[in-house]
Design an enzyme around this catalytic site. Structure first.
Site, PDB file in Angstrom:
ATOM      1  N   CYS A   1       0.993  -4.229  -1.625  1.00 21.50           N
ATOM      2  CA  CYS A   1      -0.100  -3.457  -0.773  1.00 21.50           C
ATOM      3  C   CYS A   1      -0.656  -4.277   0.061  1.00 21.50           C
ATOM      4  CB  CYS A   1      -1.123  -2.865  -1.749  1.00 21.50           C
ATOM      5  SG  CYS A   1      -2.034  -1.376  -0.923  1.00 21.50           S
TER       6      CYS A   1
ATOM      7  N   HIS B   1       2.798   0.652  -4.475  1.00 24.78           N
ATOM      8  CA  HIS B   1       2.431  -0.046  -5.401  1.00 24.78           C
ATOM      9  C   HIS B   1       3.683   0.187  -6.673  1.00 24.78           C
ATOM     10  CE1 HIS B   1      -1.644  -0.798  -4.732  1.00 24.78           C
ATOM     11  NE2 HIS B   1      -1.617   0.136  -3.827  1.00 24.78           N
TER      12      HIS B   1
ATOM     13  N   GLU C   1       3.664  -0.874  -9.551  1.00 21.25           N
ATOM     14  CA  GLU C   1       3.261  -0.543 -10.724  1.00 21.25           C
ATOM     15  C   GLU C   1       2.473   0.879 -11.031  1.00 21.25           C
ATOM     16  OE1 GLU C   1      -0.450  -1.338  -8.194  1.00 21.25           O
ATOM     17  OE2 GLU C   1       1.635  -2.084  -8.307  1.00 21.25           O
TER      18      GLU C   1
END
Length: 214
Positions: free
Chosen positions: A83, A194, A196
């Site tokens: 990011c 992202h 994750e």
């Protein structure tokens, strides 16, 4: 055993990133969150996360000496930017009236146009928040292994990257316009989205990163 250091400079989804890495890591991989230069420099792999305004991120990066650490890291081992952790690797950002970044990769961070529209003229909201499909412009890159082209990843951002050297761009998406969302050069891999928060595709990318030998 390999050690993966997630850099803690006060600006990032540290625990989300760490937990996702732990989920895909094998028993010979240790994940640490650290702000200590000696721990970061001793790690086998490094993750540079980032959220929030880039002015604040750059201020904290410089205050903690992360700028010098990152420049040293990229010469010898893999680094993953996530990011704003991708944006700070570029030359300059238009955010906050203009911010000079690390200048490790050639390119600029620009604000989405206002108003931003899709192909049918419908207005799109900024920030770009949600799931978008990624075109793998270099599908043979090891970090795309096992991830289908045009898989969806999760985004939250108001500024987008344009990289001067097209050979460094390995992924693009479209949200009112086409822009660069995955970059790779030598030991660096960096993404606007992202991983994750990107379900199976994101976890697979993190798993690939833990095995990547640039």
């Amino acid at each position: 055993m390999q050690t993966v250091a997630v850099i803690d400079y006060g600006m990032g989804n540290l625990h989300s990133v760490s937990k996702a890495l732990e989920h895909v890591a094998d028993t010979d991989t240790r994940i640490i969150i650290t702000s200590k230069p000696e721990d970061i420099l001793a790690a086998d792999r490094v993750v540079l996360p980032g959220v929030g305004a880039i002015r604040d991120c750059m201020a904290e990066i410089i205050r903690h000496g992360v700028d010098d650490i990152v420049r040293e890291i990229i010469n010898t081992r893999p680094l993953l930017g996530i990011c704003v952790g991708m944006q700070v690797l570029l030359d300059h950002s238009e955010e906050n009236g203009g911010v000079e970044c690390l200048g490790i990769l050639p390119g600029d961070v620009k604000r989405f146009a206002n108003p931003l529209q899709d192909d049918d003229g419908n207005r799109l909201k900024v920030p770009h928040m949600g799931w978008s499909r990624i075109q793998q412009t270099n599908p043979s890159h090891p970090l795309w292994q096992g991830i289908e082209d045009n898989s969806r990843f999760y985004f939250v951002h108001s500024y987008h990257a344009h990289v001067a050297d097209a050979s460094m761009v390995v992924g693009k998406t479209e949200y009112g316009l086409e822009f660069d969302v995955a970059l790779s050069h030598e030991n660096v891999f960096a993404v606007q989205f992202h991983p994750e928060k990107s379900a199976d595709s994101g976890l697979k990318l993190l798993e690939n990163y833990l095995k990547w030998k640039p």
